[in-house]
Structure formats: C-alpha cells, structure tokens
Design a protein around this motif. Sequence first.
Motif, PDB file in Angstrom:
ATOM      1  N   PHE A 192     -67.730 -15.263  31.547  1.00 54.83           N
ATOM      2  CA  PHE A 192     -68.581 -15.143  32.728  1.00 54.83           C
ATOM      3  C   PHE A 192     -67.715 -14.757  33.920  1.00 54.83           C
ATOM      4  O   PHE A 192     -66.504 -14.924  33.892  1.00 54.83           O
ATOM      5  CB  PHE A 192     -69.390 -16.418  32.983  1.00 54.83           C
ATOM      6  N   PHE A 193     -68.360 -14.227  34.956  1.00 54.39           N
ATOM      7  CA  PHE A 193     -67.637 -13.789  36.149  1.00 54.39           C
ATOM      8  C   PHE A 193     -67.712 -14.883  37.206  1.00 54.39           C
ATOM      9  O   PHE A 193     -68.714 -15.589  37.318  1.00 54.39           O
ATOM     10  CB  PHE A 193     -68.255 -12.508  36.730  1.00 54.39           C
ATOM     11  N   ARG A 194     -66.650 -14.990  38.004  1.00 56.43           N
ATOM     12  CA  ARG A 194     -66.592 -16.024  39.065  1.00 56.43           C
ATOM     13  C   ARG A 194     -66.238 -15.387  40.408  1.00 56.43           C
ATOM     14  O   ARG A 194     -65.375 -14.509  40.461  1.00 56.43           O
ATOM     15  CB  ARG A 194     -65.514 -17.059  38.697  1.00 56.43           C
ATOM     16  N   PHE A 195     -66.903 -15.848  41.441  1.00 53.49           N
ATOM     17  CA  PHE A 195     -66.688 -15.304  42.788  1.00 53.49           C
ATOM     18  C   PHE A 195     -66.503 -16.448  43.770  1.00 53.49           C
ATOM     19  O   PHE A 195     -67.314 -17.375  43.794  1.00 53.49           O
ATOM     20  CB  PHE A 195     -67.891 -14.467  43.219  1.00 53.49           C
ATOM     21  N   LEU A 196     -65.466 -16.353  44.577  1.00 56.13           N
ATOM     22  CA  LEU A 196     -65.230 -17.343  45.621  1.00 56.13           C
ATOM     23  C   LEU A 196     -65.190 -16.623  46.962  1.00 56.13           C
ATOM     24  O   LEU A 196     -64.360 -15.728  47.161  1.00 56.13           O
ATOM     25  CB  LEU A 196     -63.901 -18.075  45.375  1.00 56.13           C
ATOM     26  N   HIS A 197     -66.129 -16.987  47.824  1.00 52.44           N
ATOM     27  CA  HIS A 197     -66.221 -16.318  49.127  1.00 52.44           C
ATOM     28  C   HIS A 197     -66.268 -17.327  50.267  1.00 52.44           C
ATOM     29  O   HIS A 197     -66.906 -18.371  50.161  1.00 52.44           O
ATOM     30  CB  HIS A 197     -67.507 -15.460  49.187  1.00 52.44           C
ATOM     31  N   SER A 198     -65.608 -16.984  51.375  1.00 53.03           N
ATOM     32  CA  SER A 198     -65.815 -17.708  52.627  1.00 53.03           C
ATOM     33  C   SER A 198     -65.917 -16.703  53.765  1.00 53.03           C
ATOM     34  O   SER A 198     -65.136 -15.746  53.827  1.00 53.03           O
ATOM     35  CB  SER A 198     -64.659 -18.672  52.909  1.00 53.03           C
ATOM     36  N   SER A 199     -66.883 -16.931  54.672  1.00 50.77           N
ATOM     37  CA  SER A 199     -67.015 -16.062  55.853  1.00 50.77           C
ATOM     38  C   SER A 199     -65.832 -16.231  56.786  1.00 50.77           C
ATOM     39  O   SER A 199     -65.630 -15.428  57.690  1.00 50.77           O
ATOM     40  CB  SER A 199     -68.289 -16.403  56.633  1.00 50.77           C
ATOM     41  N   GLY A 200     -65.074 -17.315  56.594  1.00 47.29           N
ATOM     42  CA  GLY A 200     -63.940 -17.580  57.488  1.00 47.29           C
ATOM     43  C   GLY A 200     -64.431 -18.047  58.841  1.00 47.29           C
ATOM     44  O   GLY A 200     -65.573 -18.474  58.991  1.00 47.29           O
ATOM     45  N   LYS A 201     -63.563 -17.931  59.831  1.00 43.78           N
ATOM     46  CA  LYS A 201     -63.952 -18.346  61.193  1.00 43.78           C
ATOM     47  C   LYS A 201     -65.106 -17.482  61.670  1.00 43.78           C
ATOM     48  O   LYS A 201     -65.129 -16.274  61.453  1.00 43.78           O
ATOM     49  CB  LYS A 201     -62.768 -18.171  62.156  1.00 43.78           C
ATOM     50  N   LEU A 202     -66.076 -18.117  62.353  1.00 45.84           N
ATOM     51  CA  LEU A 202     -67.241 -17.386  62.847  1.00 45.84           C
ATOM     52  C   LEU A 202     -67.228 -17.330  64.366  1.00 45.84           C
ATOM     53  O   LEU A 202     -66.733 -18.240  65.027  1.00 45.84           O
ATOM     54  CB  LEU A 202     -68.527 -18.076  62.383  1.00 45.84           C
ATOM     55  N   THR A 203     -67.803 -16.253  64.905  1.00 48.28           N
ATOM     56  CA  THR A 203     -67.977 -16.164  66.355  1.00 48.28           C
ATOM     57  C   THR A 203     -69.223 -16.960  66.741  1.00 48.28           C
ATOM     58  O   THR A 203     -69.936 -17.477  65.879  1.00 48.28           O
ATOM     59  CB  THR A 203     -68.220 -14.708  66.795  1.00 48.28           C
ATOM     60  N   ALA A 204     -69.516 -17.002  68.042  1.00 50.67           N
ATOM     61  CA  ALA A 204     -70.725 -17.691  68.499  1.00 50.67           C
ATOM     62  C   ALA A 204     -71.973 -17.036  67.917  1.00 50.67           C
ATOM     63  O   ALA A 204     -72.995 -17.681  67.715  1.00 50.67           O
ATOM     64  CB  ALA A 204     -70.784 -17.658  70.028  1.00 50.67           C
ATOM     65  N   ASN A 205     -71.887 -15.718  67.608  1.00 58.27           N
ATOM     66  CA  ASN A 205     -73.025 -15.020  66.981  1.00 58.27           C
ATOM     67  C   ASN A 205     -73.097 -15.236  65.478  1.00 58.27           C
ATOM     68  O   ASN A 205     -73.870 -14.573  64.795  1.00 58.27           O
ATOM     69  CB  ASN A 205     -72.928 -13.504  67.203  1.00 58.27           C
ATOM     70  N   LYS A 206     -72.200 -16.085  64.957  1.00 59.79           N
ATOM     71  CA  LYS A 206     -72.176 -16.395  63.523  1.00 59.79           C
ATOM     72  C   LYS A 206     -71.763 -15.208  62.666  1.00 59.79           C
ATOM     73  O   LYS A 206     -72.268 -15.018  61.557  1.00 59.79           O
ATOM     74  CB  LYS A 206     -73.541 -16.928  63.044  1.00 59.79           C
ATOM     75  N   VAL A 207     -70.883 -14.388  63.205  1.00 55.61           N
ATOM     76  CA  VAL A 207     -70.322 -13.335  62.366  1.00 55.61           C
ATOM     77  C   VAL A 207     -68.829 -13.594  62.179  1.00 55.61           C
ATOM     78  O   VAL A 207     -68.187 -14.222  63.018  1.00 55.61           O
ATOM     79  CB  VAL A 207     -70.563 -11.910  62.942  1.00 55.61           C
ATOM     80  N   SER A 208     -68.283 -13.105  61.058  1.00 56.59           N
ATOM     81  CA  SER A 208     -66.874 -13.337  60.762  1.00 56.59           C
ATOM     82  C   SER A 208     -66.007 -12.831  61.904  1.00 56.59           C
ATOM     83  O   SER A 208     -66.193 -11.709  62.394  1.00 56.59           O
ATOM     84  CB  SER A 208     -66.479 -12.633  59.457  1.00 56.59           C
ATOM     85  N   ALA A 209     -65.054 -13.671  62.313  1.00 56.92           N
ATOM     86  CA  ALA A 209     -64.305 -13.378  63.534  1.00 56.92           C
ATOM     87  C   ALA A 209     -62.964 -12.697  63.259  1.00 56.92           C
ATOM     88  O   ALA A 209     -62.501 -11.897  64.062  1.00 56.92           O
ATOM     89  CB  ALA A 209     -64.072 -14.673  64.308  1.00 56.92           C
ATOM     90  N   GLU A 210     -62.353 -12.989  62.120  1.00 54.87           N
ATOM     91  CA  GLU A 210     -60.959 -12.556  61.938  1.00 54.87           C
ATOM     92  C   GLU A 210     -60.864 -11.363  60.986  1.00 54.87           C
ATOM     93  O   GLU A 210     -60.453 -11.503  59.835  1.00 54.87           O
ATOM     94  CB  GLU A 210     -60.125 -13.733  61.443  1.00 54.87           C
ATOM     95  N   MET A 211     -61.239 -10.213  61.534  1.00 55.44           N
ATOM     96  CA  MET A 211     -61.287  -9.000  60.703  1.00 55.44           C
ATOM     97  C   MET A 211     -59.918  -8.619  60.142  1.00 55.44           C
ATOM     98  O   MET A 211     -59.822  -8.015  59.085  1.00 55.44           O
ATOM     99  CB  MET A 211     -61.840  -7.835  61.523  1.00 55.44           C
ATOM    100  N   ASP A 212     -58.859  -8.958  60.870  1.00 46.98           N
ATOM    101  CA  ASP A 212     -57.524  -8.605  60.378  1.00 46.98           C
ATOM    102  C   ASP A 212     -57.159  -9.419  59.138  1.00 46.98           C
ATOM    103  O   ASP A 212     -56.265  -9.063  58.390  1.00 46.98           O
ATOM    104  CB  ASP A 212     -56.473  -8.829  61.485  1.00 46.98           C
ATOM    105  N   LYS A 213     -57.891 -10.486  58.910  1.00 50.53           N
ATOM    106  CA  LYS A 213     -57.613 -11.309  57.726  1.00 50.53           C
ATOM    107  C   LYS A 213     -58.695 -11.144  56.653  1.00 50.53           C
ATOM    108  O   LYS A 213     -58.880 -12.011  55.805  1.00 50.53           O
ATOM    109  CB  LYS A 213     -57.481 -12.778  58.122  1.00 50.53           C
TER     110      LYS A 213
END
Length: 626
Positions: free
Chosen positions: A184-205
């Motif tokens: 089976f396939f496995r996926f591990l995801h985290s949005s990471g740090k979020l901005t106040a708008n709830k979007v991922s903040a650290e694009m360089d990472k």
Amino acid sequence: MKDSYARILKGAMDADNFAKLAAIHNDTLHAFIADAVELCQPAAVDVCTDDPADIAAIRQGAIENGEEAPLALEGHTVHFDGYPGDQGRDKEVTRYLVPAEAPLSKNLNQIEREKGLAEVRGFLSGAMKGRTMLVRFFCLGPTRSAFAIPCAQITDSHYVCHSEDLLYRVGYEEFRRMGNTGDFFRFLHSSGKLTANKVSAEMDKKRIYIDYTQEVIYSVNTQYAGNTVGLKKLALRLAIRKADREGWLAEHMFVMGIHGPKGRVTYFTGAFPSACGKTSTAMLPGETIVGDDLAYFRAMDGVARTVNVEVGIFGIISDVNATDDPLIYQVLAVPGEIIFTNVLVKDGKPYWYGMGEDFPPDGLNAAGQWHEGKIDQFGNEIPPANKGNARYTLSLRALANLDRELDNPLGVPVGGIIYGGRDSDTWVPVQQSFDWAHGMIAYGASLESETTAATLGATGVRSFNLMSNLDFLAISLAKYIQNNLDFAKALTRAPAIFAVNYFQKGPDGKFLTDRLDKAVWVKWMERRVHGEVQAIKAPTGWIPTYADLVPLFRGVLKKGYSREAYVQQFTIRIPENLAKLDRIERIYRQDVPDTPPIVLEVLAAQRRRLEALRKTKGDYVSPLEL
Ligand code: SPV
Ligand code: MN
C-alpha cells in the motif's frame, strides 16, 4: 499490534482512536503512524474510518479551522493556497529520494535518499505541535478489485482530507480485509506554519519528497492539492513504478463512455496536458464520464481494461461557463458539496476568469482582501483569481452524466485512446493512427502543449509532454515508452489510437474550431472504432471525410459544416509537421538515453511520408487532394 508501536500510539491518542488502528492488523501501517507521531508531535490524533460521521467531522473541521469558508450556496466552500508561491504543482522541489548506489535516469529530479530524508524530516519535525493529526484510509481504483491500491494518508490539513473524501473511495475496510499482506502507499503531509489567512507560510521550506523504496511520500509547507493530496499526483509516481514492475499501465488520462448508434457505449481514455480540454472532453453533453484525470490499465483475457483511479474531479474552473461547459457549469451553480480554490469571493459568491460575468471591484482571494489594482510585495498587480489554475473539487457522484460502470471492479474495456495537445499550427482536429506503435509514438510520445498555470513557471511556452505523463515519470522515459508499446502484446485487439487538437488557429490567429466541436470529433472516433465511417490516408494518420462529418455536425450540434471549414481544418501543414518532428527527434536522440529504436523508425517513416507528399502537392495539402 506490536508492543513497541502500541506504546507510542496509545500515548498519542484516546482509546477510541487507538481501537480503530488496532482493528487493522498491519505492522507496516502501525510503524508508519508511530513514526509520524514521534516526528510531527501532534497534540491529538483523529483516526477516520469509512463511517459517514467521521467524514462529516472532517468537512466541519475544515471550516472550523479556517482552511475553508462557507459560500452562499449550501455545501459550497472556498479554500485558498498561498499566493503567489503555492498556486500549482511545484516540480522544482518535488524530488525522488534515490539510494546512493542506484540513481534514477538523469532527467528525473532527485536527491540522495539519506540527505533528502534528513532535510524533509527536519521540516516535519514538530510540525504538528498544537494541532490534530488526521489519519485516513482510501483506495485507488475500485475496492475488491485487481486494480485496487490501498493508501494511508496522514496530514494536519482538513482541506486535504476533505478533498480526498470527494476524490477517492473510502479504504478503511479495505485495510481491514488486507491484514498484514499486500502493498500500500503512504503519505505524510503537513501544511507547516500557517499565515493568518491559514495558508502555508514558509514557501522556501516547501518539499515533496518521494521515497519509492518504501512507497512513502513526504510533503511539507504546501497546501496546493497537486502537492499535498497524496492519492493524486504523488501516488501516480509510485503507481508508475508499481505498474512497471507488474506489467500494467498507470496513466494521466480521463475515461469516458462515448455513446454511439442504438445505445452502444464505447469507452475511451484520453491524455491531455493540463488545460488542454481534458475535463471538457470527459464532460461532453450526451456522453458519460467515468473519470477525468487518472486511469490504470490492465490486459485481462486479451482485452485492455481500465478504471478511474478516483471518484471525483479536481478541475480547472477558468473558462467554465454555461455555453462552453454546460454540464460542469450546471453543477457549480447549484447547492452541493464543492470546494472552490483560488477564485475571487464577494458576498459569498465565487468568481473566476471566463465564467461569463465581470469580476466585482473587490473581494477576498488567495492574496487576502483584494481590490482592483492591488499590488503584491514584489510590485506585481494581483489578478482577481488564478487565471489558469483556479479549481473546483467535487464528487463524480453529484453528476447526472456519470457512467454506470464507475465502480465496476473489472473496469471498462477500452475501445480507443486519445492524445490531445495545445497546438496552434500543426495537428488537424482529429486523426487516427495507422497502428498501436504509430499512435503511441507519433501521437502519445510526441505530445506537446503550450505551458499553463497548472504548474509554477512561465506560461505560453511550447513544451514536450509525452502521454501528458512526463511530470510523473518515476522510471526512465525509454522504459516507460517501451512499457506502453509492449502493453499491446497481451491484447487480442488493441484499442484504436487517435490524436486531437482543439487549439488550431488560422492565419488571423483565431481558433479554427468551436469549443463544442469536440462533441463531433468524439462521435467520429467512436464510429471509427466500429468501422462505420470512412477515412482518408494522410501522412500523419487517417483523417475524416467531409461526407461523414456533415451529418455528425448536423446531428450532434445542429449546425452546418462548410466545405471551406473542413479544408482549412484538415489541411496537412507539412512544414509545421516537419518542424515538430525535428523537435521530437532531437529530444529522443539527445535527451533520452536508450530510446527504443522503433521510436526513431516510426518518426522517420512519418517524415518520409510528409516529404513525399510535399514533392507532389506542395507545403499545404487540402484533404480533398489526398
Ligand atoms: C494537473 O495539473 O494535471 C491536475 C491538477 O490534474 S494537479 O492536482 O495539480 O495535478
Ligand atoms: Mn491531471
């Protein structure tokens, strides 16, 4: 469950959630979750089963945590991805983790496994502190089927899970049935740090790292579905490797039923790079959709059979309007479970490019509060919505034109395969290959498209994209082509192969065909599969006769079709076709080590046919002269 995993898992979640995991008897799964818990350090863990109550809680959670906001129509929500850094698939930071001793083919983006693991796991370390980790089970392809691949997704994004609930079949029970055996396939995801708008903040990472040695994919500091929804383009890369090992095909294709005379349905698949008309074709009025993005193929008793890997659509919304895409538009305009992404919202209503209505002067979009003329931090004017990659996510089950075979564990038999690009000056609107190898090579492996906003980077540049699967190849190009060529060996009758081009332009720069003309091309292809229409032999393939198209235009679109239009559309443009051959041959000679010799032979034969015709008839040859 093994004690070592039980200790970690019990400590991280309540008894109910633990019981749900303990009911699956699979050590690899338990090890995966235990590792993710230790790495990401969530405050809580929610394990979801196939129970509708669990699924409803996910939907609610996405609204409560601000990743989605309700719109005016019941069931509609909007989600934004980081602007401008997270608006498409990010090829730059999507890499295969390769063992030092066994590098992949050099055109695949890769990083030494140990180094890449350390990097991405570093970014995931402690990433879920204070958040809930969601553990989900899905199945690629119909459950209880030879096609099925169970998948486990871990994420801290309710939006990712909500998307998966719309796009995939539930898989908790499939895991319970599977027990301790099976891949089976496995996926591990985290949005990471979020901005106040709830979007991922650290694009360089941002990183999307594919550990195919373990069938695990890591994704961090991104929310855009193409980077995060494990079962979509992340799984495709693992599936291509699995298919290579096991002798089947994993393709970036729609599956649809084309309806012929007397109630006959013939199934077609189609590969089109992003924004080349793939979903529009699969959603043509009068036909039925099985899927719009991903298909697995297997040879079964000499027949090519295919399934939709998914059960939903993550479709481009730009240019969807009541005239051009009536069936999609209809669904988007009524209550129902739909996630709109990267559109403009004003008073609870979503707006997008090409919807047939003007944008309001202000509203909310991926960049935050927007007004006309607003400038971003780099000094660029912010568009109201994403031009080419604003999307909608919905379940196929909401569609009246859904094909009844969607969940058939044996899939559907494939009558024809279509390759379509975005090409203003070369291909005719529709043609059929001379045989399997010619179609695979001169159409599939020669597919080109102008780039669009579905991936980050420049748009409007002509780019090579074989089988529209180039971005997802996890094996060498040569091996992938060979697998496609070899697939027909196990078939008693190979599907017919066609090429289409909806983007042909005339000398004035205007499109030569209407957006809905594809409704006629598909009917022609369906009849060709059954030998019911004639064709003219051109150097590039079999093209329709004028006499066959006239009644199809009248019957399907209730419109006339002039001889002038036919001649313009089906004129063989020899210089452009030769220039295309130059481009494609250069790629296979220079950039693809071990190109199967038949690839160059088939292209050379096409060149000879084009040159021979040019000698007698000149550069531009009307179909009436063939
Ligand atoms: C595509 O770009 O081909 C898509 C959308 O289907 S994505 O999820 O970004 O892959
Ligand atoms: Mn796609």
